[in-house]
Design a protein around this motif. Structure first.
Motif, PDB file in Angstrom:
ATOM      1  N   MET A   1       0.838  -1.177   0.000  1.00  0.00           N
ATOM      2  CA  MET A   1       0.000   0.000   0.000  1.00  0.00           C
ATOM      3  C   MET A   1       0.884   1.240   0.000  1.00  0.00           C
ATOM      4  N   LYS A   2       0.515   2.225  -0.808  1.00  0.00           N
ATOM      5  CA  LYS A   2       1.264   3.478  -0.818  1.00  0.00           C
ATOM      6  C   LYS A   2       0.713   4.398   0.267  1.00  0.00           C
ATOM      7  N   LEU A   3       1.644   4.918   1.063  1.00  0.00           N
ATOM      8  CA  LEU A   3       1.292   5.794   2.177  1.00  0.00           C
ATOM      9  C   LEU A   3       2.082   7.082   2.066  1.00  0.00           C
ATOM     10  N   ILE A   4       1.533   8.150   2.619  1.00  0.00           N
ATOM     11  CA  ILE A   4       2.315   9.367   2.764  1.00  0.00           C
ATOM     12  C   ILE A   4       2.686   9.449   4.238  1.00  0.00           C
ATOM     13  N   GLU A   5       3.994   9.518   4.487  1.00  0.00           N
ATOM     14  CA  GLU A   5       4.490   9.531   5.861  1.00  0.00           C
ATOM     15  C   GLU A   5       4.758  10.966   6.286  1.00  0.00           C
ATOM     16  N   PHE A   6       4.381  11.266   7.546  1.00  0.00           N
ATOM     17  CA  PHE A   6       4.574  12.607   8.078  1.00  0.00           C
ATOM     18  C   PHE A   6       4.877  12.545   9.564  1.00  0.00           C
ATOM     19  N   GLU A   7       5.287  13.694  10.100  1.00  0.00           N
ATOM     20  CA  GLU A   7       5.636  13.763  11.521  1.00  0.00           C
ATOM     21  C   GLU A   7       4.846  14.858  12.210  1.00  0.00           C
ATOM     22  N   CYS A   8       4.599  14.593  13.473  1.00  0.00           N
ATOM     23  CA  CYS A   8       3.925  15.561  14.334  1.00  0.00           C
ATOM     24  C   CYS A   8       4.562  15.433  15.713  1.00  0.00           C
ATOM     25  N   ARG A   9       5.234  16.497  16.141  1.00  0.00           N
ATOM     26  CA  ARG A   9       5.911  16.508  17.444  1.00  0.00           C
ATOM     27  C   ARG A   9       6.851  15.320  17.616  1.00  0.00           C
ATOM     28  N   GLY A  10       7.567  14.975  16.530  1.00  0.00           N
ATOM     29  CA  GLY A  10       8.556  13.903  16.605  1.00  0.00           C
ATOM     30  C   GLY A  10       7.993  12.501  16.463  1.00  0.00           C
ATOM     31  N   HIS A  11       6.677  12.366  16.368  1.00  0.00           N
ATOM     32  CA  HIS A  11       6.045  11.060  16.185  1.00  0.00           C
ATOM     33  C   HIS A  11       5.767  10.852  14.699  1.00  0.00           C
ATOM     34  N   ARG A  12       5.949   9.618  14.227  1.00  0.00           N
ATOM     35  CA  ARG A  12       5.745   9.315  12.810  1.00  0.00           C
ATOM     36  C   ARG A  12       4.361   8.736  12.572  1.00  0.00           C
ATOM     37  N   PHE A  13       3.743   9.244  11.512  1.00  0.00           N
ATOM     38  CA  PHE A  13       2.409   8.799  11.113  1.00  0.00           C
ATOM     39  C   PHE A  13       2.403   8.602   9.614  1.00  0.00           C
ATOM     40  N   ALA A  14       1.387   7.920   9.142  1.00  0.00           N
ATOM     41  CA  ALA A  14       1.186   7.776   7.704  1.00  0.00           C
ATOM     42  C   ALA A  14      -0.299   7.593   7.456  1.00  0.00           C
ATOM     43  N   MET A  15      -0.717   7.960   6.255  1.00  0.00           N
ATOM     44  CA  MET A  15      -2.086   7.679   5.834  1.00  0.00           C
ATOM     45  C   MET A  15      -2.040   7.267   4.372  1.00  0.00           C
TER      46      MET A  15
END
Length: 153
Positions: A1-15
């Motif tokens: 699955m293709k995800l876009i990875e991003f950060e918020c306050r040093g935590h990694r997320f993707a959607m």
């Protein structure tokens, strides 16, 4: 699955990448009367009114306001466009989520956490943007955006 990875306050997320229409530099939204607390305001982006969502608030980390170094992940959420405020966009990644850990309900921060992927250099929380807002928030936001659209005409 293709995800876009991003950060918020040093935590990694993707959607999922197919949920994100584009990434734009952070901008200051105008207040949106009647919107739920998680909404920072509204922004006119190329003639389209979108709600700017406080991602930090939902994940429970401090938020000190939007600054020019941040980004908006513009996504369609139910029937309206939103911009999630994030600190950094790492890019597009390809992940097989079959090995991702699905969080037990008692540990999940909310229904919007789809899974946690173990990457070579740490963990990444996979977000389901359709579940990010509660039903009551969606309803309030829909009403507030409709009023803004109606007032513009």
């Amino acid at each position: 699955m293709k995800l876009i990875e991003f950060e918020c306050r040093g935590h990694r997320f993707a959607m999922p990448l197919d949920c994100v229409r584009r990434v734009v530099p952070g901008a200051m939204p105008t207040p949106l009367p009647g919107a739920p607390d998680i909404v920072l305001g509204a922004l006119n982006l190329g003639g389209e009114i979108l709600a700017v969502i406080n991602f930090n608030r939902r994940i429970g980390v401090p938020f000190s306001g939007i600054d020019s170094s941040q980004f908006l992940l513009v996504s369609d959420l139910s029937d309206f466009p939103v911009g999630f405020v994030v600190d950094k966009v790492n890019g597009v990644i390809e992940r097989d989520l079959s090995g991702a850990t699905v969080l037990p309900e008692r540990f999940a921060a909310g229904d919007f956490v789809e899974a946690v992927a173990r990457l070579d250099d740490g963990l990444c929380v996979i977000i389901d943007p359709e579940q990010f807002l509660f039903d009551e928030e969606k309803s309030l936001l829909g009403d507030a955006l409709e009023k803004v659209r109606h007032d513009d005409h």
